[in-house]
Design a protein around this motif. Structure first.
Motif, mmCIF file in Angstrom:
data_model
loop_
_atom_site.group_PDB
_atom_site.id
_atom_site.type_symbol
_atom_site.label_atom_id
_atom_site.label_comp_id
_atom_site.label_asym_id
_atom_site.label_seq_id
_atom_site.Cartn_x
_atom_site.Cartn_y
_atom_site.Cartn_z
ATOM 1 N N GLY A 47 0.783 -1.227 0.000
ATOM 2 C CA GLY A 47 0.000 0.000 0.000
ATOM 3 C C GLY A 47 0.815 1.276 0.000
ATOM 4 O O GLY A 47 0.347 2.314 0.457
ATOM 5 N N GLN A 48 2.038 1.243 -0.536
ATOM 6 C CA GLN A 48 2.916 2.415 -0.549
ATOM 7 C C GLN A 48 2.649 3.289 -1.773
ATOM 8 O O GLN A 48 2.129 2.836 -2.787
ATOM 9 C CB GLN A 48 4.379 1.971 -0.557
ATOM 10 C CG GLN A 48 4.764 1.098 0.603
ATOM 11 C CD GLN A 48 4.631 1.826 1.924
ATOM 12 O OE1 GLN A 48 5.229 2.871 2.122
ATOM 13 N NE2 GLN A 48 3.850 1.269 2.818
ATOM 14 N N THR A 49 3.020 4.565 -1.691
ATOM 15 C CA THR A 49 2.927 5.503 -2.800
ATOM 16 C C THR A 49 4.311 6.078 -3.078
ATOM 17 O O THR A 49 4.985 6.545 -2.169
ATOM 18 C CB THR A 49 1.954 6.654 -2.478
ATOM 19 O OG1 THR A 49 0.652 6.098 -2.254
ATOM 20 C CG2 THR A 49 1.892 7.659 -3.613
ATOM 21 N N VAL A 50 4.728 6.026 -4.343
ATOM 22 C CA VAL A 50 6.006 6.600 -4.776
ATOM 23 C C VAL A 50 5.747 7.369 -6.069
ATOM 24 O O VAL A 50 5.280 6.796 -7.045
ATOM 25 C CB VAL A 50 7.079 5.515 -5.017
ATOM 26 C CG1 VAL A 50 8.382 6.146 -5.491
ATOM 27 C CG2 VAL A 50 7.308 4.685 -3.773
ATOM 28 N N ASN A 51 6.041 8.671 -6.064
ATOM 29 C CA ASN A 51 5.899 9.506 -7.271
ATOM 30 C C ASN A 51 4.554 9.315 -7.966
ATOM 31 O O ASN A 51 4.487 9.071 -9.162
ATOM 32 C CB ASN A 51 7.037 9.241 -8.248
ATOM 33 C CG ASN A 51 8.381 9.625 -7.690
ATOM 34 O OD1 ASN A 51 8.468 10.342 -6.703
ATOM 35 N ND2 ASN A 51 9.440 9.138 -8.297
ATOM 36 N N LEU A 56 1.470 0.327 -4.047
ATOM 37 C CA LEU A 56 2.633 -0.486 -4.394
ATOM 38 C C LEU A 56 3.016 -1.395 -3.230
ATOM 39 O O LEU A 56 2.855 -1.027 -2.078
ATOM 40 C CB LEU A 56 3.824 0.414 -4.720
ATOM 41 C CG LEU A 56 3.624 1.401 -5.854
ATOM 42 C CD1 LEU A 56 4.816 2.331 -5.952
ATOM 43 C CD2 LEU A 56 3.398 0.678 -7.164
ATOM 44 N N ASP A 57 3.532 -2.564 -3.551
ATOM 45 C CA ASP A 57 4.060 -3.467 -2.536
ATOM 46 C C ASP A 57 5.578 -3.456 -2.661
ATOM 47 O O ASP A 57 6.137 -4.038 -3.585
ATOM 48 C CB ASP A 57 3.518 -4.881 -2.725
ATOM 49 C CG ASP A 57 3.990 -5.837 -1.643
ATOM 50 O OD1 ASP A 57 4.739 -5.406 -0.741
ATOM 51 O OD2 ASP A 57 3.606 -7.011 -1.702
ATOM 52 N N LEU A 58 6.258 -2.765 -1.751
ATOM 53 C CA LEU A 58 7.719 -2.674 -1.757
ATOM 54 C C LEU A 58 8.351 -3.709 -0.839
ATOM 55 O O LEU A 58 9.555 -3.680 -0.601
ATOM 56 C CB LEU A 58 8.158 -1.268 -1.335
ATOM 57 C CG LEU A 58 7.593 -0.100 -2.153
ATOM 58 C CD1 LEU A 58 8.121 1.217 -1.619
ATOM 59 C CD2 LEU A 58 7.879 -0.257 -3.621
#
Length: 93
Positions: A47-51, A56-58
């Protein structure tokens, strides 16, 4: 391994395998040499956000090198090589 009654990691071997296992139970797995953080393996980071890329799953992403914001910089690719870089704008899912 425990600190103030809380488990932070385990080292173990399974009888059915010849492997040596390290398990960071509460967060990143960090590897250091000569008092420098060299490798970081991210924990479950769903559940991440990048740009502006969302959900996203990091988790499990591995960073090698001296990240500029160490030790809090999260690897942004499955294998992220960094030597004190400051530019993360090139991220693509």
């Amino acid at each position: 391994m425990f600190h103030t009654g809380t488990e932070f990691g385990t080292l173990y071997h399974l009888d059915t395998q010849g492997d040596f296992n390290i398990h960071a139970t509460r967060g990143y797995l960090y590897l250091h040499t000569t008092n420098k953080l060299r490798v970081r393996v991210a924990p479950n980071l769903a559940g991440q956000t990048v740009n502006n890329y969302t959900n996203l799953d990091l988790g499990g992403f591995t960073g090698i090198g001296l990240f500029a914001a160490a030790p809090v910089e999260t690897p942004l690719s499955l294998l992220h090589l960094d030597h004190k870089g400051a530019f993360v704008g090139g991220y693509r899912p």
